[in-house]
Scaffold this motif. Structure first.
Motif, short mmCIF file in Angstrom:
data_model
loop_
_atom_site.label_atom_id
_atom_site.label_comp_id
_atom_site.label_asym_id
_atom_site.label_seq_id
_atom_site.Cartn_x
_atom_site.Cartn_y
_atom_site.Cartn_z
N HIS A 89 13.44 12.70 -1.01
CA HIS A 89 13.99 11.47 -1.60
C HIS A 89 15.34 11.11 -0.99
CE1 HIS A 89 17.21 13.13 -4.17
NE2 HIS A 89 16.40 14.15 -4.40
N ARG A 90 16.00 12.09 -0.39
CA ARG A 90 17.28 11.81 0.26
C ARG A 90 17.09 10.83 1.43
NH1 ARG A 90 19.50 18.10 0.48
NH2 ARG A 90 19.66 18.38 -1.79
N GLY A 91 15.96 10.95 2.10
CA GLY A 91 15.66 10.03 3.18
C GLY A 91 15.45 8.62 2.68
N LEU A 92 14.83 8.49 1.50
CA LEU A 92 14.65 7.16 0.91
C LEU A 92 15.99 6.54 0.57
CD1 LEU A 92 11.66 8.09 0.73
CD2 LEU A 92 11.57 7.00 -1.51
N ALA A 93 16.90 7.35 0.03
CA ALA A 93 18.22 6.83 -0.32
C ALA A 93 18.97 6.37 0.94
CB ALA A 93 19.01 7.90 -1.06
N GLN A 94 18.83 7.12 2.02
CA GLN A 94 19.47 6.73 3.27
C GLN A 94 18.91 5.40 3.78
OE1 GLN A 94 18.76 10.07 5.86
NE2 GLN A 94 20.01 11.46 4.62
N ALA A 95 17.59 5.26 3.70
CA ALA A 95 16.95 4.03 4.15
C ALA A 95 17.36 2.85 3.26
CB ALA A 95 15.43 4.19 4.14
N ALA A 96 17.48 3.11 1.96
CA ALA A 96 17.88 2.05 1.03
C ALA A 96 19.28 1.56 1.35
CB ALA A 96 17.82 2.57 -0.40
N THR A 97 20.19 2.48 1.60
CA THR A 97 21.56 2.11 1.94
C THR A 97 21.60 1.31 3.24
OG1 THR A 97 22.43 4.08 0.83
CG2 THR A 97 23.85 3.01 2.46
N GLN A 98 20.79 1.74 4.20
CA GLN A 98 20.75 1.07 5.51
C GLN A 98 20.14 -0.32 5.41
OE1 GLN A 98 19.22 3.57 8.68
NE2 GLN A 98 18.33 1.81 9.75
N SER A 99 19.17 -0.49 4.50
CA SER A 99 18.42 -1.75 4.42
C SER A 99 18.86 -2.66 3.28
CB SER A 99 16.93 -1.44 4.26
OG SER A 99 16.46 -0.61 5.30
N GLY A 100 19.76 -2.18 2.45
CA GLY A 100 20.16 -2.98 1.30
C GLY A 100 19.15 -2.96 0.17
N GLY A 101 18.31 -1.93 0.14
CA GLY A 101 17.30 -1.81 -0.89
C GLY A 101 17.68 -0.78 -1.94
N PHE A 102 16.70 -0.43 -2.78
CA PHE A 102 16.96 0.51 -3.87
C PHE A 102 15.80 1.48 -4.03
CE2 PHE A 102 19.43 -3.27 -4.82
CZ PHE A 102 20.68 -2.73 -5.14
N ALA A 108 0.85 -1.20 0.00
CA ALA A 108 0.00 0.00 0.00
C ALA A 108 0.88 1.24 0.00
CB ALA A 108 -0.91 0.00 1.22
N PRO A 109 0.51 2.28 -0.75
CA PRO A 109 1.35 3.48 -0.81
C PRO A 109 1.42 4.20 0.53
CG PRO A 109 -0.77 3.88 -1.85
CD PRO A 109 -0.71 2.41 -1.57
N GLN A 110 2.52 4.89 0.74
CA GLN A 110 2.69 5.70 1.94
C GLN A 110 2.82 7.16 1.52
OE1 GLN A 110 4.65 4.53 5.47
NE2 GLN A 110 5.64 2.78 4.48
N TYR A 111 2.24 8.05 2.33
CA TYR A 111 2.31 9.49 2.06
C TYR A 111 2.95 10.16 3.27
CZ TYR A 111 -0.96 8.05 -1.51
OH TYR A 111 -1.56 7.39 -2.57
N VAL A 112 4.08 10.80 3.02
CA VAL A 112 4.88 11.38 4.09
C VAL A 112 4.18 12.57 4.75
CG1 VAL A 112 7.10 12.47 4.61
CG2 VAL A 112 6.98 10.60 2.95
N GLY A 113 3.46 13.36 3.94
CA GLY A 113 2.84 14.58 4.46
C GLY A 113 3.66 15.82 4.17
N ASP A 114 4.83 15.63 3.59
CA ASP A 114 5.73 16.74 3.27
C ASP A 114 6.69 16.27 2.18
OD1 ASP A 114 7.88 18.64 3.21
OD2 ASP A 114 7.35 19.28 5.23
N PHE A 115 6.76 16.99 1.07
CA PHE A 115 7.62 16.58 -0.03
C PHE A 115 9.10 16.73 0.29
CE2 PHE A 115 3.64 17.44 -2.25
CZ PHE A 115 3.58 16.37 -3.14
N ASN A 116 9.42 17.52 1.32
CA ASN A 116 10.81 17.87 1.59
C ASN A 116 11.36 17.34 2.91
OD1 ASN A 116 11.21 19.60 -0.80
ND2 ASN A 116 9.68 20.91 0.18
N ASP A 117 10.58 16.60 3.66
CA ASP A 117 11.02 16.10 4.97
C ASP A 117 11.74 14.77 4.79
OD1 ASP A 117 11.26 15.06 7.59
OD2 ASP A 117 9.56 16.29 8.24
N ALA A 118 13.07 14.81 4.75
CA ALA A 118 13.86 13.60 4.53
C ALA A 118 13.75 12.63 5.70
CB ALA A 118 15.33 13.98 4.30
N ALA A 119 13.64 13.14 6.91
CA ALA A 119 13.56 12.27 8.08
C ALA A 119 12.28 11.44 8.07
CB ALA A 119 13.64 13.11 9.36
N LYS A 120 11.15 12.08 7.77
CA LYS A 120 9.88 11.35 7.71
C LYS A 120 9.86 10.39 6.52
CE LYS A 120 6.94 14.75 10.07
NZ LYS A 120 5.76 15.64 9.92
#
Length: 338
Positions: free
Chosen positions: A238-251, A202-214
């Protein structure tokens, strides 16, 4: 530039922020073509950028087109802008532009209510909204330009399904706006078109286009739920997504601005969408006196396609072939995403 029919003379404007947009919050800024002519027949365009011009996303992609348009029409059109405007100040910014512009452009569906309200107050001024609701209707003086984010999301979904190793993908959006919700649905459709067996969370919506932490929190939740490739419509987030990907081994599938694949190993590819082409389109028609309050859909079905998908690494021939097939179907109208 001569005009084929009379038009209302433009109100004289200054490029100084204090005069043009002085009532806005301090976080805003404006600017224009430094060599723009001040002749009486110079046209004027004001552009509202709600976000940062360096967000590596929707706003920056649009700003690149703003700069191209300003250079192309130097001496014919004076361009002014304001960036990083809060929701509460959208209407004020648009009103100030409307009192001194021939054409006012707003970026993002989050400005839809404000631009419609202000356009109704200034019937002799032209307005254009870029990225509003997919089912929105133009008005007598308001044009709607669709950058086909849903189409880009469809391609992103297809690419995610073709590169996933775990058979599970997901989408993260900046806000639960109609255009973003529609894009999330198209992401899922694209994934299933590429691989009917893929699982789409299911899609997730952060609530803010610029909040990398959320955004990182949302991505970590998706990676924790089994996804290994994420599509997105975010700006700085999107920088937060990249950080999470690196941490989790995802893309992550990036975009709308593509970067060299060597820049960040977290990105499996990029969906390119030229938002700025729509600012150029509006300016070209304003200069030619052919501007219309129309609904225009860009993307792969436009005369000059403005969407594409780029995969990083050595993609198998079957993967490239499948993406090319889907792109061709979209361009031919066999697949619709709005």
């Amino acid at each position: 530039m001569p005009h084929s029919r009379p038009r209302t003379a433009p109100v004289r404007r200054t490029l100084a922020c204090a005069a043009a947009l002085g009532g806005l919050v301090a976080a805003t800024g404006c600017g224009g073509s430094p060599s723009a002519s001040a002749a009486d027949d110079t046209l004027s365009v004001g552009v509202l950028f709600p976000g940062s011009l360096s967000d590596d996303g929707f706003m920056e992609s649009a700003y690149l087109g703003y700069r191209r348009a300003a250079e192309k029409h130097d001496g014919t059109i004076t361009f002014s802008k304001v960036e990083q405007v809060t929701t509460a100040d959208y209407e004020q910014a648009l009103v100030r532009f409307a009192t001194a512009s021939d054409l006012v452009i707003s970026l993002g569906g989050q400005t839809d209510a404000a631009v419609r309200k202000v356009a109704a107050r200034f019937p002799d001024v032209k307005f254009a909204e870029i990225g509003g609701p997919a089912d929105g209707k133009p008005t007598a003086n308001l044009a709607l330009y669709d950058p086909q984010q849903a189409e880009a999301a469809y391609l992103s979904g297809a690419a995610s399904a073709l590169v996933t190793k775990k058979g599970t993908v997901a989408f993260v959006g900046g806000a639960e706006l109609p255009a973003i919700v529609n894009a999330a649905g198209e992401f899922a459709k694209g994934a299933k078109a590429a691989d009917p067996a893929v699982r789409v969370l299911a899609p997730q919506y952060v609530g803010d286009f610029n909040d990398a932490a959320k955004a990182k929190q949302s991505a970590l939740a998706d990676y924790g739920a089994g996804a290994d490739v994420l599509g997105q419509i975010l700006n700085l987030g999107h920088r937060g997504l990249a950080q999470a990907a690196t941490q989790s081994g995802g893309f992550v599938i990036g975009g709308p601005i593509a970067h060299p694949c060597s820049a960040d190993a977290a990105y499996a590819g990029y969906v390119e969408t030229d938002i700025g082409a729509e600012i150029e389109y509006a300016a070209d028609h304003l200069a030619a006196d052919t501007w219309k309050a129309e609904s225009v859909h860009f993307g792969l079905t436009f005369d000059e396609p403005h969407n594409d998908i780029v995969l990083c690494g050595d993609a198998p021939a079957a993967t490239t072939k499948k993406l090319d097939e889907l792109k061709a179907k979209i361009a031919a109208g066999d697949i619709t995403t709005r």
